[in-house]
Write a protein that holds these residues in place. Structure first.
Motif, PDB file in Angstrom:
ATOM      1  N   ALA A  24      51.752 -39.466 -16.852  1.00 38.09           N
ATOM      2  CA  ALA A  24      53.167 -39.635 -17.217  1.00 38.09           C
ATOM      3  C   ALA A  24      53.379 -39.708 -18.724  1.00 38.09           C
ATOM      4  CB  ALA A  24      53.734 -40.888 -16.543  1.00 38.09           C
ATOM      5  N   HIS A  25      52.422 -40.260 -19.475  1.00 39.38           N
ATOM      6  CA  HIS A  25      52.698 -40.574 -20.882  1.00 39.38           C
ATOM      7  C   HIS A  25      51.646 -40.048 -21.873  1.00 39.38           C
ATOM      8  CE1 HIS A  25      56.100 -43.287 -20.106  1.00 39.38           C
ATOM      9  NE2 HIS A  25      55.430 -43.722 -19.064  1.00 39.38           N
ATOM     10  N   ALA A  26      50.571 -39.483 -21.415  1.00 35.88           N
ATOM     11  CA  ALA A  26      49.488 -39.124 -22.338  1.00 35.88           C
ATOM     12  C   ALA A  26      49.910 -38.040 -23.325  1.00 35.88           C
ATOM     13  CB  ALA A  26      48.257 -38.661 -21.553  1.00 35.88           C
ATOM     14  N   GLU A  27      50.679 -37.065 -22.896  1.00 34.90           N
ATOM     15  CA  GLU A  27      51.029 -35.946 -23.772  1.00 34.90           C
ATOM     16  C   GLU A  27      51.824 -36.417 -24.987  1.00 34.90           C
ATOM     17  OE1 GLU A  27      53.586 -31.792 -23.491  1.00 34.90           O
ATOM     18  OE2 GLU A  27      52.406 -32.439 -21.760  1.00 34.90           O
ATOM     19  N   GLY A  28      52.856 -37.213 -24.758  1.00 32.24           N
ATOM     20  CA  GLY A  28      53.655 -37.695 -25.877  1.00 32.24           C
ATOM     21  C   GLY A  28      52.899 -38.674 -26.755  1.00 32.24           C
ATOM     22  N   LEU A  29      52.125 -39.576 -26.145  1.00 31.38           N
ATOM     23  CA  LEU A  29      51.358 -40.539 -26.929  1.00 31.38           C
ATOM     24  C   LEU A  29      50.304 -39.853 -27.779  1.00 31.38           C
ATOM     25  CD1 LEU A  29      50.861 -43.353 -24.272  1.00 31.38           C
ATOM     26  CD2 LEU A  29      52.157 -43.558 -26.401  1.00 31.38           C
ATOM     27  N   TYR A  30      49.636 -38.853 -27.207  1.00 37.19           N
ATOM     28  CA  TYR A  30      48.610 -38.146 -27.973  1.00 37.19           C
ATOM     29  C   TYR A  30      49.230 -37.396 -29.151  1.00 37.19           C
ATOM     30  CZ  TYR A  30      44.939 -34.802 -29.129  1.00 37.19           C
ATOM     31  OH  TYR A  30      44.010 -34.045 -29.796  1.00 37.19           O
ATOM     32  N   ALA A  31      50.366 -36.740 -28.936  1.00 40.60           N
ATOM     33  CA  ALA A  31      51.034 -36.018 -30.026  1.00 40.60           C
ATOM     34  C   ALA A  31      51.465 -36.985 -31.132  1.00 40.60           C
ATOM     35  CB  ALA A  31      52.233 -35.247 -29.486  1.00 40.60           C
ATOM     36  N   TYR A  32      51.949 -38.161 -30.732  1.00 36.56           N
ATOM     37  CA  TYR A  32      52.314 -39.165 -31.741  1.00 36.56           C
ATOM     38  C   TYR A  32      51.090 -39.636 -32.517  1.00 36.56           C
ATOM     39  CZ  TYR A  32      53.151 -43.851 -33.550  1.00 36.56           C
ATOM     40  OH  TYR A  32      53.187 -44.964 -34.356  1.00 36.56           O
ATOM     41  N   GLN A 219      65.777 -29.902 -36.572  1.00 32.77           N
ATOM     42  CA  GLN A 219      65.267 -28.558 -36.854  1.00 32.77           C
ATOM     43  C   GLN A 219      63.988 -28.610 -37.689  1.00 32.77           C
ATOM     44  OE1 GLN A 219      68.959 -27.092 -38.619  1.00 32.77           O
ATOM     45  NE2 GLN A 219      69.198 -25.629 -36.936  1.00 32.77           N
ATOM     46  N   VAL A 220      63.944 -29.518 -38.640  1.00 32.85           N
ATOM     47  CA  VAL A 220      62.748 -29.637 -39.470  1.00 32.85           C
ATOM     48  C   VAL A 220      61.551 -30.060 -38.623  1.00 32.85           C
ATOM     49  CG1 VAL A 220      61.692 -30.896 -41.382  1.00 32.85           C
ATOM     50  CG2 VAL A 220      64.067 -30.129 -41.552  1.00 32.85           C
ATOM     51  N   TYR A 221      61.725 -31.093 -37.812  1.00 35.21           N
ATOM     52  CA  TYR A 221      60.619 -31.568 -36.985  1.00 35.21           C
ATOM     53  C   TYR A 221      60.264 -30.574 -35.885  1.00 35.21           C
ATOM     54  CZ  TYR A 221      59.713 -36.114 -38.987  1.00 35.21           C
ATOM     55  OH  TYR A 221      59.308 -37.124 -39.844  1.00 35.21           O
ATOM     56  N   GLY A 222      61.201 -29.715 -35.522  1.00 33.75           N
ATOM     57  CA  GLY A 222      60.877 -28.663 -34.560  1.00 33.75           C
ATOM     58  C   GLY A 222      59.956 -27.610 -35.123  1.00 33.75           C
ATOM     59  N   LEU A 223      59.850 -27.524 -36.452  1.00 32.91           N
ATOM     60  CA  LEU A 223      58.952 -26.562 -37.085  1.00 32.91           C
ATOM     61  C   LEU A 223      57.546 -27.120 -37.299  1.00 32.91           C
ATOM     62  CD1 LEU A 223      61.400 -25.152 -39.810  1.00 32.91           C
ATOM     63  CD2 LEU A 223      60.653 -24.000 -37.708  1.00 32.91           C
ATOM     64  N   LEU A 224      57.325 -28.382 -37.015  1.00 34.72           N
ATOM     65  CA  LEU A 224      56.017 -28.988 -37.244  1.00 34.72           C
ATOM     66  C   LEU A 224      55.071 -28.676 -36.094  1.00 34.72           C
ATOM     67  CD1 LEU A 224      57.082 -32.539 -38.530  1.00 34.72           C
ATOM     68  CD2 LEU A 224      56.660 -30.458 -39.857  1.00 34.72           C
ATOM     69  N   PRO A 225      53.779 -28.686 -36.342  1.00 37.99           N
ATOM     70  CA  PRO A 225      52.810 -28.471 -35.252  1.00 37.99           C
ATOM     71  C   PRO A 225      52.835 -29.645 -34.287  1.00 37.99           C
ATOM     72  CG  PRO A 225      51.665 -29.091 -37.267  1.00 37.99           C
ATOM     73  CD  PRO A 225      53.095 -28.870 -37.650  1.00 37.99           C
ATOM     74  N   ASP A 226      52.627 -29.359 -33.019  1.00 33.30           N
ATOM     75  CA  ASP A 226      52.630 -30.390 -31.983  1.00 33.30           C
ATOM     76  C   ASP A 226      51.307 -30.299 -31.229  1.00 33.30           C
ATOM     77  OD1 ASP A 226      53.543 -32.494 -30.553  1.00 33.30           O
ATOM     78  OD2 ASP A 226      54.986 -31.381 -29.342  1.00 33.30           O
ATOM     79  N   ALA A 227      50.436 -31.271 -31.435  1.00 38.28           N
ATOM     80  CA  ALA A 227      49.119 -31.250 -30.807  1.00 38.28           C
ATOM     81  C   ALA A 227      49.230 -31.631 -29.337  1.00 38.28           C
ATOM     82  CB  ALA A 227      48.176 -32.211 -31.528  1.00 38.28           C
ATOM     83  N   LEU A 228      48.549 -30.884 -28.474  1.00 37.14           N
ATOM     84  CA  LEU A 228      48.537 -31.148 -27.048  1.00 37.14           C
ATOM     85  C   LEU A 228      47.131 -31.582 -26.626  1.00 37.14           C
ATOM     86  CD1 LEU A 228      50.618 -28.105 -25.754  1.00 37.14           C
ATOM     87  CD2 LEU A 228      51.407 -30.436 -26.146  1.00 37.14           C
ATOM     88  N   PRO A 229      47.014 -32.531 -25.709  1.00 35.50           N
ATOM     89  CA  PRO A 229      45.682 -32.958 -25.268  1.00 35.50           C
ATOM     90  C   PRO A 229      44.983 -31.865 -24.483  1.00 35.50           C
ATOM     91  CG  PRO A 229      47.386 -34.005 -23.942  1.00 35.50           C
ATOM     92  CD  PRO A 229      48.095 -33.287 -25.048  1.00 35.50           C
ATOM     93  N   ALA A 230      43.683 -31.722 -24.703  1.00 35.06           N
ATOM     94  CA  ALA A 230      42.891 -30.740 -23.972  1.00 35.06           C
ATOM     95  C   ALA A 230      42.764 -31.162 -22.506  1.00 35.06           C
ATOM     96  CB  ALA A 230      41.508 -30.620 -24.604  1.00 35.06           C
ATOM     97  N   PRO A 231      42.573 -30.219 -21.589  1.00 36.76           N
ATOM     98  CA  PRO A 231      42.477 -30.581 -20.166  1.00 36.76           C
ATOM     99  C   PRO A 231      41.353 -31.564 -19.871  1.00 36.76           C
ATOM    100  CG  PRO A 231      42.815 -28.215 -20.419  1.00 36.76           C
ATOM    101  CD  PRO A 231      42.563 -28.749 -21.788  1.00 36.76           C
ATOM    102  N   GLU A 232      40.213 -31.438 -20.574  1.00 34.41           N
ATOM    103  CA  GLU A 232      39.088 -32.333 -20.308  1.00 34.41           C
ATOM    104  C   GLU A 232      39.282 -33.733 -20.872  1.00 34.41           C
ATOM    105  OE1 GLU A 232      38.139 -29.839 -23.981  1.00 34.41           O
ATOM    106  OE2 GLU A 232      38.968 -29.526 -21.963  1.00 34.41           O
ATOM    107  N   MET A 233      40.341 -33.942 -21.667  1.00 35.14           N
ATOM    108  CA  MET A 233      40.561 -35.250 -22.262  1.00 35.14           C
ATOM    109  C   MET A 233      40.918 -36.294 -21.201  1.00 35.14           C
ATOM    110  SD  MET A 233      43.024 -36.283 -25.469  1.00 35.14           S
ATOM    111  CE  MET A 233      42.326 -34.939 -26.428  1.00 35.14           C
TER     112      MET A 233
END
Length: 402
Positions: A24-32, A219-233
């Motif tokens: 439920a929360h890993a994707e957003g927490l990892y990106a943060y 718009q500015v923050y939409g241009l920044l890279p967004d890291a996603l967790p790898a499947p094995e994480m």
């Protein structure tokens, strides 16, 4: 699964609760975490420790509907333990060569990095992680008014940082005064030159036309890279709840966070944050002036020096008393030895006390012959305990001269 149900399953110690929270929360927490640390490995460790602390202290949360902001408050503490240097290179590409808006993405990245750390973080949580102002107040441990003020100030800082980056990219063309200001810089834009560029753009028609009035913070923050967790994480993070050998590590991580407010949110002591120096050398704290921060730092330093001095004095006194006790014990022992009765011989069962009717052991000579002569100095006797008493280590004693 809703946050209320996730909180309930965690409190019941359901084995399936940690994986459900991860989904439920890993994707957003990892990106943060990555936005704070700019490294995948560090973000993974911060994410893992966040789930460990959340699982251990879920009973402290008073409002289950704020479970998401509560996780971000814990993640903020874990990121603060491993903050990178100012010149940390991100291990996720800021932009790709096949993208058409490469220049805009680089400008947005540089402008966000120029923000003060707290401004950058509060915009990240509000814009990209969808935290409301009340949620931000909970995460940072401040009032609603302070959270709104900080958010408004961060938006103004971002507009000024974008203006500086755009004017710097335009170079000296079109405005002699801007060219003069840009010639003064050495390397990165300093705080003074950035401020003067913003003031110049407000008065100059040519430079004012370049100000990003139509570009929003979203718009500015939409241009920044967004890291996603790898499947094995998922397996790597969840293994800490399954491996019995990691119980000690989980206990260590869980007990590092000890202070919680009445609402269950962790106290944001944050190891010097949010007062870390940004790229332009500026500092900022919620509701605190720079002078107050310096005074607090001086007071804390004096207190630490006082405690260190007290510890040194205590250690010195204990050491002195210990040495004195050693000398006293040694003196008493020497005095006792001078008046002591004859000691037992090296062979158990043979006593030197006058009138002792105890007979020698039948194999006493064999016992003595079995001891290598090189083990003891010439004329030495080996002391042993009386019969019926086990002595851990025999003591050597030099026999008196005949």
């Amino acid at each position: 699964m809703s946050d209320d149900l996730l909180v309930e399953t965690l409190r019941e110690r359901d084995p399936g609760a940690p994986p459900a929270v991860y989904d439920a929360h890993a994707e957003g927490l990892y990106a943060y975490c990555w936005s704070q640390l700019r490294g995948r490995d560090a973000a993974q460790v911060a994410l893992r420790d966040t789930f460990i602390v959340a699982e251990a202290h879920i009973g402290k949360l008073r409002e289950p509907e704020r479970f998401g902001p509560w996780l971000y408050a814990i993640a903020r503490l874990e990121c603060a333990r491993r903050m990178p240097s100012e010149h940390q290179v991100p291990d996720v590409p800021v932009t790709g060569h096949d993208q058409e808006d490469v220049d805009q993405r680089i400008t947005a990245w540089r402008a966000v990095l120029a923000l003060r750390p707290l401004s950058r973080e509060i915009l990240e949580l509000h814009i990209r992680r969808q935290l409301s102002v009340p949620d931000l107040a909970k995460v940072f441990g401040v009032s609603l008014r302070d959270a709104q003020t900080a958010l408004d100030g961060a938006r103004g800082e971002l507009e000024a940082a974008l203006t500086v980056e755009i004017l710097a990219n335009k170079g000296s063309c079109g405005c002699p005064e801007r060219a003069l200001l840009l010639r003064e810089r050495r390397g990165d834009l300093t705080d003074d030159i950035s401020r003067r560029l913003v003031e110049h753009a407000r008065e100059c028609a040519a430079c004012g036309a370049l100000r990003p009035r139509t570009m929003s913070a979203a718009q500015v923050y939409g241009l920044l890279p967004d890291a996603l967790p790898a499947p094995e994480m998922r397996l790597r993070v969840m293994s800490c709840f399954l491996d019995p050998e990691l119980v000690g590590y989980r206990l260590f991580v869980a007990t590092r966070v000890t202070e919680f407010r009445s609402d269950g949110f962790p106290v944001q002591t944050a190891f010097g944050r949010p007062g870390r120096t940004s790229r332009q050398g500026r500092r900022w704290r919620f509701g605190r002036t720079r002078k107050a921060s310096k005074e607090e730092g001086a007071a804390k330093l004096c207190a630490q020096v006082g405690r260190a001095f007290a510890v040194l004095v205590t250690v010195a006194l204990l050491s002195a008393s210990g040495v004195a006790s050693m000398y006293a014990v040694g003196a008493r022992r020497e005095s006792r030895d001078e008046h002591a009765a004859p000691r037992p011989t090296a062979v158990p069962g043979i006593s030197q006390r006058p009138g002792s009717g105890r007979q020698p052991h039948p194999h006493a000579s064999d016992t003595l012959d079995a001891i290598p002569l090189a083990t003891f100095p010439p004329g030495a006797q080996i002391s042993s305990a009386p019969q019926g008493h086990r002595s851990p280590i025999p003591k050597a004693r030099t026999a008196p001269a005949r």
